[in-house]
Scaffold this motif. Structure first.
Motif, PDB file in Angstrom:
ATOM      1  N   UNK A  72      53.853  15.076 -27.790  1.00  0.00           N
ATOM      2  CA  UNK A  72      53.785  13.620 -27.909  1.00  0.00           C
ATOM      3  C   UNK A  72      52.860  13.045 -26.847  1.00  0.00           C
ATOM      4  N   UNK A  73      52.962  13.562 -25.622  1.00  0.00           N
ATOM      5  CA  UNK A  73      52.080  13.093 -24.551  1.00  0.00           C
ATOM      6  C   UNK A  73      50.621  13.406 -24.859  1.00  0.00           C
ATOM      7  N   UNK A 116      56.301   2.884 -22.849  1.00  0.00           N
ATOM      8  CA  UNK A 116      57.517   3.517 -22.325  1.00  0.00           C
ATOM      9  C   UNK A 116      58.610   2.482 -22.073  1.00  0.00           C
ATOM     10  N   UNK A 117      58.262   1.404 -21.365  1.00  0.00           N
ATOM     11  CA  UNK A 117      59.262   0.372 -21.053  1.00  0.00           C
ATOM     12  C   UNK A 117      59.733  -0.315 -22.329  1.00  0.00           C
ATOM     13  N   UNK A 118      58.789  -0.636 -23.210  1.00  0.00           N
ATOM     14  CA  UNK A 118      59.164  -1.351 -24.426  1.00  0.00           C
ATOM     15  C   UNK A 118      60.046  -0.533 -25.345  1.00  0.00           C
ATOM     16  N   UNK A 119      59.694   0.735 -25.554  1.00  0.00           N
ATOM     17  CA  UNK A 119      60.473   1.569 -26.473  1.00  0.00           C
ATOM     18  C   UNK A 119      61.832   1.914 -25.882  1.00  0.00           C
ATOM     19  N   UNK A 120      61.850   2.228 -24.593  1.00  0.00           N
ATOM     20  CA  UNK A 120      63.128   2.636 -23.993  1.00  0.00           C
ATOM     21  C   UNK A 120      64.111   1.485 -23.873  1.00  0.00           C
ATOM     22  N   UNK A 128      62.799   7.995 -25.059  1.00  0.00           N
ATOM     23  CA  UNK A 128      61.730   7.096 -25.511  1.00  0.00           C
ATOM     24  C   UNK A 128      60.616   7.842 -26.232  1.00  0.00           C
ATOM     25  N   UNK A 129      60.484   9.158 -25.999  1.00  0.00           N
ATOM     26  CA  UNK A 129      59.349   9.896 -26.532  1.00  0.00           C
ATOM     27  C   UNK A 129      59.601  10.463 -27.939  1.00  0.00           C
ATOM     28  N   UNK A 130      60.609   9.979 -28.634  1.00  0.00           N
ATOM     29  CA  UNK A 130      60.812  10.446 -30.003  1.00  0.00           C
ATOM     30  C   UNK A 130      59.517  10.248 -30.791  1.00  0.00           C
ATOM     31  N   UNK A 131      58.973  11.307 -31.373  1.00  0.00           N
ATOM     32  CA  UNK A 131      57.636  11.206 -31.996  1.00  0.00           C
ATOM     33  C   UNK A 131      57.531  10.126 -33.059  1.00  0.00           C
ATOM     34  N   UNK A 132      58.543  10.015 -33.920  1.00  0.00           N
ATOM     35  CA  UNK A 132      58.467   9.044 -35.012  1.00  0.00           C
ATOM     36  C   UNK A 132      58.545   7.611 -34.521  1.00  0.00           C
ATOM     37  N   UNK A 133      58.960   7.405 -33.269  1.00  0.00           N
ATOM     38  CA  UNK A 133      59.015   6.065 -32.689  1.00  0.00           C
ATOM     39  C   UNK A 133      57.835   5.815 -31.756  1.00  0.00           C
ATOM     40  N   UNK A 134      57.571   6.788 -30.873  1.00  0.00           N
ATOM     41  CA  UNK A 134      56.608   6.558 -29.799  1.00  0.00           C
ATOM     42  C   UNK A 134      55.163   6.568 -30.292  1.00  0.00           C
ATOM     43  N   UNK A 135      54.798   7.550 -31.101  1.00  0.00           N
ATOM     44  CA  UNK A 135      53.394   7.692 -31.498  1.00  0.00           C
ATOM     45  C   UNK A 135      52.895   6.501 -32.316  1.00  0.00           C
ATOM     46  N   UNK A 136      53.624   6.019 -33.327  1.00  0.00           N
ATOM     47  CA  UNK A 136      53.121   4.838 -34.048  1.00  0.00           C
ATOM     48  C   UNK A 136      52.954   3.609 -33.159  1.00  0.00           C
TER      49      UNK A 136
END
Length: 317
Positions: A72-73, A116-120, A128-136
């Motif tokens: 993801x990173x 990071x702050x927004x998703x978490x 926060x790094x769940x791929x289906x959430x973080x990457x889009x």
């Protein structure tokens, strides 16, 4: 998928994509009819869209299945790297020295912490790094950031290059480079943030944005989709502002040096080196083909001339 309210009843095939491509062809016909001059750009952009989204779909499918934070990173860094390349190579009309690393730092320094702050916390996703959430989300932030950065940089370099007398006048009267460049920086940031402000002001009443539409098609309730869109828009606004500020500082610090001199020699108004290299290669290939063609024509022409001369000698003899 068929049981999800609001979801498409059938899977989309390449035939559906081809049918939708007819809309681009309609735009192409309009451009040619009215002499707009954007027909080739439309088709090129549409083809790029198809290729890029197809490749992204293949890569993201693997990343989603792996569910690895390092993958993801890597995707997040790659998105910022490609966004920086698009900004510097394709979007910027003028460039300054060391522009690529400065834009990359600005994009990474805005999209990564904001996402990071927004998703978490704002989206309550753990981890926060769940791929289906973080990457889009990072992809949307990069896309919005590019627009703000391009507007800010183009305005700054245009003003410094074409109207440097104004800045030099301030400097001549004893102003520091910060004081002399403040009006330009203020206008650049205002222009960079205006599209985002306009977009937020019409959401929900005039336009239903893509993230909200996608959430509804994915089965989320309308209320949840609306709240998700609010969070995304606020993240985009913060990310655009932060990246525009950083790139503005970088650009002005390069074109107005520490000795309070306007350095227009550090502004490159030529096409990017990538396009210069492409044009050089095309000219070489075309020139080579012309030489080969002329030699072939000369060879056939020479044989024809030799045959005619022998026929003339036979008749005279």
């Amino acid at each position: 998928m068929d049981d999800v309210p609001g979801a498409p009843s059938n899977d989309l095939s390449w035939g559906n994509v081809g049918l939708a491509f007819s809309f681009i062809l309609f735009d192409d016909i309009c451009s040619r009819t009215f002499g707009l001059g954007v027909d080739s750009s439309l088709v090129t952009a549409a083809v790029r869209c198809v290729v890029q989204l197809s490749l992204v779909a293949l890569v993201l499918q693997k990343v989603f299945e792996a569910n690895n934070p390092w993958a993801v990173a890597g995707i997040a860094f790659l998105l910022n790297l490609m966004g920086t390349t698009e900004t510097v190579v394709n979007k910027a009309k003028r460039r300054y020295d060391h522009m690529f690393p400065s834009v990359l730092v600005a994009m990474l320094g805005s999209t990564i912490p904001v996402s990071i702050i927004g998703i978490r916390f704002a989206m309550s996703v753990d981890p926060f790094w769940k791929p289906e959430q973080y990457i889009p989300v990072v992809g949307m932030l990069c896309g919005a950031t590019i627009s703000g950065v391009v507007v800010a940089i183009n305005y700054i370099l245009k003003e410094i290059y074409e109207n440097k007398d104004k800045v030099e006048m301030y400097l001549a009267f004893g102003a520091t480079r910060l004081e002399a460049c403040k009006p330009i920086a203020t206008d650049a940031l205002r222009l960079a943030l205006t599209p985002n402000i306009n977009q937020m002001s019409v959401l929900g009443i005039i336009a239903i944005p893509g993230m909200m539409t996608g959430a509804i098609l994915g089965g989320a309730s309308v209320q949840q989709a609306a709240r998700l869109q609010m969070v995304i828009m606020f993240m985009i606004s913060s990310c655009t502002a932060l990246s525009s500020i950083v790139t503005t500082i970088f650009a002005l610090s390069v074109v107005v040096d520490q000795d309070h001199r306007v350095r227009t020699d550090r502004i490159d108004v030529r096409p990017h080196a990538v396009y210069r290299a492409r044009n050089w290669a095309v000219e070489r290939v075309v020139g080579g083909l012309k030489v080969v063609g002329s030699r072939i024509a000369g060879a056939f022409g020479g044989k024809k001339d030799d045959g005619e001369s022998r026929e003339n000698e036979r008749l005279l003899g």
